[in-house]
Design a protein around this motif. Structure first.
Motif, PDB file in Angstrom:
ATOM      1  N   LEU B 181       0.852  -1.194   0.000  1.00 38.26           N
ATOM      2  CA  LEU B 181       0.000   0.000   0.000  1.00 38.26           C
ATOM      3  C   LEU B 181       0.879   1.231   0.000  1.00 38.26           C
ATOM      4  N   PRO B 183      -0.129   4.795   0.476  1.00 40.58           N
ATOM      5  CA  PRO B 183      -1.378   5.487   0.807  1.00 40.58           C
ATOM      6  C   PRO B 183      -1.431   6.881   0.156  1.00 40.58           C
ATOM      7  N   ARG B 187      -0.879  10.835   4.354  1.00 41.06           N
ATOM      8  CA  ARG B 187      -1.606   9.941   5.262  1.00 41.06           C
ATOM      9  C   ARG B 187      -0.744   9.528   6.456  1.00 41.06           C
ATOM     10  N   ILE B 188       0.528   9.212   6.204  1.00 42.56           N
ATOM     11  CA  ILE B 188       1.427   8.778   7.279  1.00 42.56           C
ATOM     12  C   ILE B 188       2.567   9.793   7.397  1.00 42.56           C
ATOM     13  N   GLY B 204       4.720   4.043   3.231  1.00 43.17           N
ATOM     14  CA  GLY B 204       3.748   2.988   2.965  1.00 43.17           C
ATOM     15  C   GLY B 204       4.190   1.668   3.554  1.00 43.17           C
ATOM     16  N   VAL B 205       3.444   0.616   3.240  1.00 45.72           N
ATOM     17  CA  VAL B 205       3.696  -0.676   3.885  1.00 45.72           C
ATOM     18  C   VAL B 205       3.643  -1.837   2.899  1.00 45.72           C
ATOM     19  N   LEU B 213      -2.147  -5.259   5.016  1.00 45.73           N
ATOM     20  CA  LEU B 213      -1.785  -3.860   4.752  1.00 45.73           C
ATOM     21  C   LEU B 213      -2.665  -2.922   5.574  1.00 45.73           C
ATOM     22  N   CYS B 217      -1.464  -0.122   8.129  1.00 45.27           N
ATOM     23  CA  CYS B 217      -1.774   1.279   7.845  1.00 45.27           C
ATOM     24  C   CYS B 217      -2.608   1.887   8.964  1.00 45.27           C
ATOM     25  N   SER B 218      -3.496   1.093   9.511  1.00 45.34           N
ATOM     26  CA  SER B 218      -4.343   1.563  10.606  1.00 45.34           C
ATOM     27  C   SER B 218      -3.502   1.977  11.815  1.00 45.34           C
ATOM     28  N   SER B 221      -1.268   5.429  10.747  1.00 35.41           N
ATOM     29  CA  SER B 221      -1.800   6.723  10.315  1.00 35.41           C
ATOM     30  C   SER B 221      -2.838   7.245  11.287  1.00 35.41           C
ATOM     31  N   PRO B 389      -3.994   7.018  -3.528  1.00 33.98           N
ATOM     32  CA  PRO B 389      -3.554   5.770  -2.895  1.00 33.98           C
ATOM     33  C   PRO B 389      -3.541   4.600  -3.876  1.00 33.98           C
ATOM     34  N   GLU B 415      -8.525   4.976   1.570  1.00 32.83           N
ATOM     35  CA  GLU B 415      -7.780   3.719   1.704  1.00 32.83           C
ATOM     36  C   GLU B 415      -8.663   2.569   2.191  1.00 32.83           C
TER      37      GLU B 415
END
Lengths: 441, 441
Positions: B181, B183, B187-188, B204-205, B213, B217-218, B221, B389, B415
């Motif tokens: 991902l 994003p 976002r991050i 990203g991840v 993912l 991401c949760s 961010s 994203p 996302e």
């Protein structure tokens, strides 16, 4: 060595260029550094490039103001782009900064030549540094801004950036016989500076006279709208009223210090200053102990994990401080924070009630002691703790040739007035400026 | 190797502990690292300490959520407290971070085990890294997040933090056959990350499946209020509408890629997805050239001075990029920024007008090429440039055993929906999960 102001004037009169001034500094480094050890690194070539560029700028009439072309030293806890920030740590010796600290960025914008990094005690704490007092090599230059003080004293640079959490600016400046300003808490940004105790960490400056401090502080600090180089050189309209703090506080001073302050006060009075005496406010009795609590706890918050991982990278005194902080209860810390506010308010009230412009107190408890210590910060910590601005400058020389200083402490964010009063006092006291003797221990 | 979700379930069923999971990862590092070279450093002991603490926490019922005890790799441009951030630079090899980047801080708080630093190309640019593609050692793993992609592919860690300015997340993830991902821009947090081109840098991840993912991401961010692990595992209520971009854009794809995407689309349609085709909006024709302009100028702004001082610390491709940026006129840069906004608006409008949930495009132009390059980012740069994203996941294997991937691109800050559509597509396409073969070049 000339002051920043003298150099600035000479440059405008085309009698001096930034390159020539830098070369004078480099010659002094050549002469004294081997004995004094004030520098972690001197960026000879890079500084020369800066000085050449600044010389060309002046020739074209692009004048950045009074710091244009002035070589300065940076305490090695401040990030300087592309140089390591070791902060006295062995493991950080190659930790290269990806950008300038705000203080360094400001100095560059003002045209200063960033000459090198000056020695700090480990993590800006109390463990003795390799630096020696240039007036007597067996004595401490003080800490933690040891290199900044010694470098300015030797004329290796005309000004230096330093920091104080206990007595890390005023004490070394005084032991080395240079002027210093520890401004109001928050006056100069701490961004890009290795912390010791963030609620008491201050960025400040050293130079060879009080007025130069104003030139440096004006470049470094944002909320200094009325502080111009012009104001820095204006005489006050009348002599100041100064409040002397006696009682328990002064008991820590050695007789040689109280005598020197007494003689300085006599001269100030003769020139028209009003001097009032007072006991410290009641909460003052606890200031050193409470200051230690705040410093220990906040140092522990930052260093705890690294100390666990790398005990070998922490010398004894900072280790003891961190361990003390780790063992302190939260309630004790909160009580110290309350006490800090109470004492600050009491001191400001005392200034107001006595109609005084500033407190006048000795800058240190004694002349510089042996190099096995960094000296006693007892006369400095109270101003780090309360965040009140403190200016110090030399008033006398001892029989064995080391300097003694006094400090004025003012109200919050009144650096401009404070520096003007201090410049007046400095002129009236008229302490002789000396050249570093043939170095001896 | 299990997914993050599978490991999280097994831990709650007391069939697995963080320590056991870490040991599985360390065994895989032992097995593959010598050939793959995904890591700059593996912090075995420190990770073991973290895993032990997290195991005790779970035993006590202190559950930090789905990342509790999950070993992750950190691209070596992110600051991790007390570890060097080399960013592929030789001079920065011992530049130790004084605090965690925000991304790493978040992962720690979520209970992840910070296992080590993964290889990045120099300064997150295009010069080939030492890392090899684990599916074929003569191929590139892609760049610049080379180590993160290869490490996840080998099961050396279950997730990894990466960054993208051109194609640095999606491309290596796809060449290595893992999900990724990138994003929405912003976002991050980028705090504590070495920049390449700040207006297009994304954190990203990567993980072994799309749903993982979402878990990563949760945690990473802030403005993700509706994104819970529950939502991440909810099936969408109906199959998605996907917009395929054809025309000029798709011309860069090799036939093996377009064939694989065609077969995947056939499966998606059979499962009920609506697929519409469209030409890219007119400004798309200039996207690669304009993206390069923005990247070159912003990279030059950061690196110019260091490149002048230390040319030996800059390999050829990043050097060329910086020099290009130094020679670009400001008007050209401003024109590119305008174009960036125009294209972004046009793409979002195109999604809305076609009632599509996402664009579906190949993740890379080709299977992983030889290790002398890091591959072509042409299918990725547009999404770094517009900040939309992008989620990618494997859809097929080539005859010579390397993976091919597709990506879905959604609207800004959507996302959550995007990941749910992508998880649906991933399940429907049903690409076989393979174990790394006995390594061969």
């Amino acid at each position: 060595m000339m002051t920043i102001h003298e150099a600035a004037v000479a440059m405008r009169q085309k009698k001096l260029t930034p390159v020539q001034l830098l070369q004078q500094c480099l010659e002094r480094i050549e002469r004294y550094e081997k004995s004094v050890r004030a520098w972690v690194m001197v960026a000879r070539e890079e500084a020369l490039e800066q000085a050449k560029r600044l010389t060309r700028e002046l020739e074209k009439g692009d004048d950045r103001g009074p710091l244009h072309g002035i070589p300065v030293g940076i305490k090695d806890i401040f990030d300087v782009f592309d140089w390591p920030t070791a902060a006295g740590s062995h493991l950080w010796a190659q930790s290269i900064a990806r950008k300038d600290s705000v203080a360094v960025e400001r100095l560059r914008q003002a045209g200063a030549v960033i000459l090198g990094k000056t020695v700090t005690t480990a993590y800006a704490s109390f463990d003795p540094p390799p630096t020696r007092n240039p007036w007597r090599l067996d004595r401490t230059p003080g800490g933690s801004s040891s290199g900044s003080a010694a470098a300015v004293a030797c004329g290796m640079c005309l000004g230096a950036v330093a920091s104080q959490t206990g007595g890390s600016i005023t004490r070394p400046a005084s032991y080395c016989g240079v002027a210093s300003l520890k401004p109001t808490y928050g006056r100069i940004s701490l961004e890009g500076v290795v912390p010791l105790a963030p609620s008491m960490d201050h960025v400040g400056v050293m130079a060879s006279c009080v007025r130069d401090l104003g030139l440096l502080c004006s470049a470094l600090s944002d909320p200094f709208p009325t502080f111009s180089s012009q104001n820095a050189f204006a005489e006050p309209e009348h002599p100041p009223t100064l409040a002397r703090i006696g009682g328990l506080f002064l008991d820590r001073a050695e007789p040689v210090v109280t005598d020197a302050v007494h003689q300085a006060v006599t001269k100030l009075k003769a020139a028209g200053a009003k001097v009032v005496s007072m006991d410290p406010p009641a909460p003052f009795a606890e200031v050193l102990q409470r200051h230690r609590t705040v410093m220990a706890v906040e140092a522990a918050e930052f260093h705890e994990h690294r100390l666990r991982r790398h005990p070998e990278d922490y010398p004894p005194r900072i280790t003891a401080l961190i361990r003390e902080g780790m063992e302190t209860s939260a309630t004790e810390y909160v009580r110290a924070l309350h006490h800090k506010d109470t004492l600050t308010d009491a001191l400001i009230e005392q200034l107001e009630l006595s109609d005084a412009h500033a407190f006048l107190v000795p800058a240190t408890t004694s002349p510089p002691p042996s190099a096995e210590t960094t000296g006693d910060p007892a006369f400095n910590s109270p101003w780090s703790y309360t965040g009140l601005p403190a200016v110090s400058f030399p008033i006398a020389w001892t029989d064995d040739g080391v300097p003694l200083c006094v400090q004025l402490i003012g109200d919050r964010f009144h650096e401009e007035e404070l520096l003007r009063w201090a410049a007046w006092c400095e002129r009236v006291v008229g302490c002789e400026r000396r050249e570093i003797p043939t170095l001896r221990s």
